[in-house]
Design a protein around this motif. Structure first.
Motif: not given
Length: 272
Positions: A189-195
């Motif tokens: 996942r390239r971005q797995s959360g808000p950051r």
């Protein structure tokens, strides 16, 4: 009975002795001002004895060198990590216990990742389990992708050459990959959360997750596992992202193959 202060003093003395022994063993290791410090791992003494050492060992304590009671249960798993490829797969295997699969997934998700420092960030590894039907569908998708794009990819000089590749790849569905119990798609996942983190950190975390699966797999002699990079053009295609329900920036990093070993007693012969 010795007093608490006496016990603490003895423990501190032992710690100092161990620290001095370590420094003496690596007396050539120096930290120069303004320079990075490195240790050649190949020069470090093993903390696990050889087979001959273990045969001759006892519980006695040599003079001036107290025996350390160390739990090294995990280290043999790391050393015995193995990749078993399709020629080592058992034909027509019995069903694989799903609890074994879950244990590998659990191990994967306990790998390190940076995002845990912040609320809302999940592990960047997205693991998709493909059973028999899904494995076949993924391979058919691979063939369909190459059918549509083989001319643009420049990997084959003629249609005849491509058709030869296609036939061998199609035959692998029931041949090479026929005995496989599961394929676990490994996606980042390239971005797995808000950051949002640097891509290399997320990729490294996914690789750690796969290593954890490898290590856990050594618990089961009957397993035959390896990490396949798969056919790169199809692996990186939009079609594969859709099939695995990935985000636009996510990356498929191959498939962790789970089969059963033709020779469960296969021993890794590896020195490092």
């Amino acid at each position: 009975m010795p007093s608490q202060s006496t016990s603490l003093a003895a423990a501190a003395s032992t710690t100092v002795l161990l620290g001095l022994a370590w420094l003496m063993a690596h007396r050539n290791f120096r930290r120069e001002k303004g320079q990075a410090s490195t240790i050649d791992v190949n020069s470090l003494p093993s903390i696990v004895g050889s087979e001959s050492d273990s045969d001759n060992s006892d519980d006695s304590t040599s003079e001036g060198n107290p025996t350390l009671d160390l739990d090294l249960d995990v280290l043999p798993c790391i050393r015995n990590r193995r990749s078993i490829f399709p020629n080592g797969f058992k034909k027509n295997p019995p069903p694989l216990d799903e609890r074994i699969v879950r244990s590998l997934l659990d191990a994967a998700l306990y790998g390190p990742f940076h995002g845990k420092c912040f609320a809302g960030n999940r592990h960047p590894a997205k693991l998709v389990i493909l059973g028999t039907e899904s494995m076949v569908n993924m391979q058919l998708l691979t063939l369909e992708y190459y059918d549509a794009h083989w001319k643009d990819l420049g990997c084959w000089s003629s249609e005849e050459e491509y058709q030869s590749f296609r036939k061998s790849t199609e035959d692998e569905i029931t041949g090479r990959w026929g005995p496989v119990s599961y394929m676990i798609a490994v996606a980042m996942r390239r971005q797995s959360g808000p950051r949002r983190y640097p891509e290399w950190e997320e990729a490294a975390a996914v690789a750690c997750a796969v290593q954890n699966m490898y290590i856990q797999s050594t618990r089961f002699n009957q397993l035959a596992c390896y990490w396949s990079s798969w056919h790169d053009a199809a692996r990186d295609s939009v079609e594969m992202k859709i099939f695995l329900d990935m985000g636009d920036e996510d990356k498929c990093m191959g498939f962790f193959i789970m089969a059963q070993a033709k020779n469960p007693d296969f021993q890794v012969r590896r020195t490092r």
